[in-house]
Design an enzyme around this catalytic site. Structure first.
Site, PDB file in Angstrom:
ATOM      1  N   PRO A  40       0.922  -1.228   0.001  1.00  9.46           N
ATOM      2  CA  PRO A  40      -0.022   0.024  -0.074  1.00  9.46           C
ATOM      3  C   PRO A  40       0.852   1.347  -0.052  1.00  9.46           C
ATOM      4  O   PRO A  40       2.103   1.357   0.657  1.00  9.46           O
ATOM      5  CB  PRO A  40      -0.710  -0.029   1.331  1.00  9.46           C
ATOM      6  CG  PRO A  40       0.203  -0.891   2.157  1.00  9.46           C
ATOM      7  CD  PRO A  40       0.870  -2.084   1.352  1.00  9.46           C
ATOM      8  N   VAL A  42       0.913   5.854   0.054  1.00  5.29           N
ATOM      9  CA  VAL A  42       0.317   7.076   0.876  1.00  5.29           C
ATOM     10  C   VAL A  42      -0.141   7.898  -0.420  1.00  5.29           C
ATOM     11  O   VAL A  42      -0.234   7.272  -1.455  1.00  5.29           O
ATOM     12  CB  VAL A  42       1.168   7.679   1.982  1.00  5.29           C
ATOM     13  CG1 VAL A  42       0.409   8.994   2.620  1.00  5.29           C
ATOM     14  CG2 VAL A  42       1.743   6.558   2.799  1.00  5.29           C
ATOM     15  N   GLN A 111      -6.638  -1.948   2.901  1.00  3.79           N
ATOM     16  CA  GLN A 111      -6.186  -1.345   4.191  1.00  3.79           C
ATOM     17  C   GLN A 111      -6.682  -0.601   4.649  1.00  3.79           C
ATOM     18  O   GLN A 111      -7.073   0.605   4.151  1.00  3.79           O
ATOM     19  CB  GLN A 111      -4.559  -1.041   3.757  1.00  3.79           C
ATOM     20  CG  GLN A 111      -3.798  -0.946   5.193  1.00  3.79           C
ATOM     21  CD  GLN A 111      -2.353  -0.502   4.921  1.00  3.79           C
ATOM     22  OE1 GLN A 111      -2.245   0.730   4.504  1.00  3.79           O
ATOM     23  NE2 GLN A 111      -1.490  -1.153   5.284  1.00  3.79           N
ATOM     24  N   CYS A 140       2.213   3.259   9.333  1.00  2.00           N
ATOM     25  CA  CYS A 140       2.454   4.391   8.895  1.00  2.00           C
ATOM     26  C   CYS A 140       2.831   5.678   9.719  1.00  2.00           C
ATOM     27  O   CYS A 140       2.337   5.725  10.997  1.00  2.00           O
ATOM     28  CB  CYS A 140       1.221   5.009   8.332  1.00  2.00           C
ATOM     29  SG  CYS A 140       1.369   6.595   7.179  1.00  2.00           S
ATOM     30  N   LYS A 181      -0.065  -4.802   9.266  1.00  2.00           N
ATOM     31  CA  LYS A 181       1.012  -4.350   8.945  1.00  2.00           C
ATOM     32  C   LYS A 181       1.930  -3.619   9.839  1.00  2.00           C
ATOM     33  O   LYS A 181       1.318  -2.598  10.098  1.00  2.00           O
ATOM     34  CB  LYS A 181       1.172  -3.666   7.441  1.00  2.00           C
ATOM     35  CG  LYS A 181       2.232  -3.440   6.872  1.00  2.00           C
ATOM     36  CD  LYS A 181       2.100  -2.873   5.458  1.00  2.00           C
ATOM     37  CE  LYS A 181       3.464  -2.845   4.681  1.00  2.00           C
ATOM     38  NZ  LYS A 181       4.248  -1.856   5.096  1.00  2.00           N
ATOM     39  N   ASN A 245       8.564  -6.574   4.376  1.00  2.00           N
ATOM     40  CA  ASN A 245       8.742  -5.241   3.638  1.00  2.00           C
ATOM     41  C   ASN A 245       9.957  -4.270   4.082  1.00  2.00           C
ATOM     42  O   ASN A 245      10.465  -4.246   5.006  1.00  2.00           O
ATOM     43  CB  ASN A 245       7.413  -4.581   4.082  1.00  2.00           C
ATOM     44  CG  ASN A 245       7.312  -3.031   3.173  1.00  2.00           C
ATOM     45  OD1 ASN A 245       6.741  -2.386   3.833  1.00  2.00           O
ATOM     46  ND2 ASN A 245       7.683  -3.188   2.134  1.00  2.00           N
ATOM     47  N   GLY A 246      10.534  -3.747   2.878  1.00  2.00           N
ATOM     48  CA  GLY A 246      11.638  -2.993   3.258  1.00  2.00           C
ATOM     49  C   GLY A 246      12.897  -3.364   2.207  1.00  2.00           C
ATOM     50  O   GLY A 246      13.509  -4.273   2.481  1.00  2.00           O
TER      51      GLY A 246
END
Length: 452
Positions: A40, A42, A111, A140, A181, A245-246
């Site tokens: 996802p 922003v 999400q 986030c 997440k 993730n990353g």
């Protein structure tokens, strides 16, 4: 509402909304394993708009996450179905809050941004007919999310975090999956305690962004810490999928990530923002010729708002083999100047959006009712896992240890657009990054979204 710039469709043209859909079984934990996932984003979901998600699926994403949508934002929307394309829009007072298409439903995770169990459930019930699962955003770090107790703020309020997940699981039918997440906590011990509580809420999958709340994307993801988390979750015996993730560059680089972490799957954010074909073993190159025109045609055909299509098109970068620099520059400048789809006639016409759509449909249907893409990742049992690095290291110590790995650092710098050579010289691009179509640094942090 989305601006339409499509000529009237003749009666002889195919009506996408009437096209038969393949039947897919409900999502399970196995569907979250052995795959690459679109993260996802922003910025109002511009980079995970319908066209981007569809192209990600075409090129090998196993599941796709929609943009974070705040619970209250979706509650006062009206569901509208386009009679020609079948695109489903949840319209607010002035714009579409969330859009989707039935063909992506078997792969789509919605999400939710929430800090209230009741509101989260109400939001989920609004859209549950159009998605296969719900994911709670607990990562986030942006103020617009954390100031209301959402996103990464939930990491410091585990009671609330878990109550939202529990409420979603209890309210949703069993065929709808619930996932979360998160980000790493500064302490590995605290992270494991949080993970244990989250897993016990009944989730199907857990995505871990391997940075802490205070870390930003220019800081290297501490992926070594994930290995212990994966093994911890597996010992709990609930079959939960753990997704890394990353800093993953794409299909080939995901092998490295899984070797280090033991993660069941890998979620890709920035690399997919730069090149949505990175889910393929052979991502497209010369995107100004091979990808951007088709993306714009599809955006127009599906009625995607021009500003969303424009933003995404300006983010696409990749390796070049046959495109001349002047041609590439001319197209990008034209996109920046354009105020509507028609302003790009000289670069994009003919407007064959229907053909772009047909190719996407064909690629998805080739999966034959299964979610596995044409080039699935091997089961984690077949992945040679790298030696374990003790998670007792602090975040700073782990980062220091990673920075001593020159090869890994070079790949990372390429993925984040950091220079590894003097400013006057052209940065040297590692072979891995070139293979993945990332010889052009992704856009700067001032213009790019962050994965949540």
């Amino acid at each position: 509402m989305s601006r339409r710039s499509r000529p009237p469709t003749p009666d002889s043209s195919p009506r996408i909304s009437k096209k038969p859909r393949l039947e897919y079984p409900p999502l399970t934990a196995d569907d979250y394993k052995n795959g690459l996932m679109l993260a996802p984003m922003v910025r109002s979901g511009a980079c995970t708009a319908v066209p981007t998600r569809l192209y990600a699926l075409k090129h090998g994403a196993k599941l796709v996450w929609g943009p974070e949508t705040v619970d209250k934002a979706i509650l006062h929307t009206t569901r509208v179905v386009d009679p020609v394309t079948g695109v489903i829009s949840y319209h607010g007072k002035s714009k579409a809050i969330f859009t989707t298409h039935p063909i992506e439903k078997p792969f789509l995770i919605y999400q939710i941004g929430s800090a209230d169990p009741e509101l989260a459930v109400q939001a989920a019930k609004m859209v549950q007919q159009d998605v296969s699962g719900f994911d709670l955003n607990c990562g986030c770090p942006k103020p617009f999310s954390t100031h209301a107790g959402m996103g990464a703020a939930l990491l410091s309020n585990p009671d609330l975090l878990c109550s939202i997940l529990t409420a979603l699981r209890q309210a949703m039918p069993p065929e709808i999956t619930i996932s979360a997440k998160i980000r790493l906590l500064p302490s590995q011990e605290d992270t494991l305690k949080l993970v244990e509580r989250i897993v016990n809420t009944g989730i199907t999958a857990l995505t871990v962004h391997c940075r802490t709340r205070n870390m930003r994307k220019k800081e290297r993801a501490v992926i070594e810490r994930l290995r212990e988390i994966v093994e911890f979750v597996e010992r709990m015996g609930k079959g939960i999928a753990v997704i890394e993730n990353g800093d993953c560059l794409g299909y080939e680089d995901s092998k490295r990530v899984r070797q280090v972490t033991g993660a069941h799957s890998v979620m890709i954010a920035e690399a997919a923002e730069a090149n949505p074909t990175c889910f393929s073993p052979t991502p497209l190159k010369d995107l100004e010729q091979t990808f951007v025109p088709g993306y714009i045609r599809l955006g127009k055909y599906l009625g995607n708002h021009w500003t969303s299509t424009k933003f995404c098109a300006t983010q696409f970068v990749g390796a070049h083999e046959n495109t001349r620099k002047n041609d590439s520059k001319a197209m990008r400048e034209a996109i920046v100047r354009a105020k509507c789809y028609e302003d790009l006639d000289s670069f994009v016409a003919p407007w064959t959006g229907e053909q772009e759509w047909a190719e996407i449909v064909e690629a998805i249907e080739k999966r034959g009712g299964q979610r596995a893409p044409p080039h699935p990742l091997p089961p984690i049992e077949e992945v040679e896992v790298a030696p374990f690095i003790p998670a007792a290291l602090s975040v700073s110590e782990a980062q220091t240890q990673k920075e001593n790995d020159a090869a890994s650092t070079a790949v990372h710098e390429a993925s984040l657009g950091q220079e590894s050579a003097p400013a006057a010289d052209k940065p040297q691009i590692p072979p891995t990054a070139s293979l993945l179509g990332l010889d052009v640094p992704p856009p700067s942090s001032e213009t790019v979204d962050v994965a949540v």
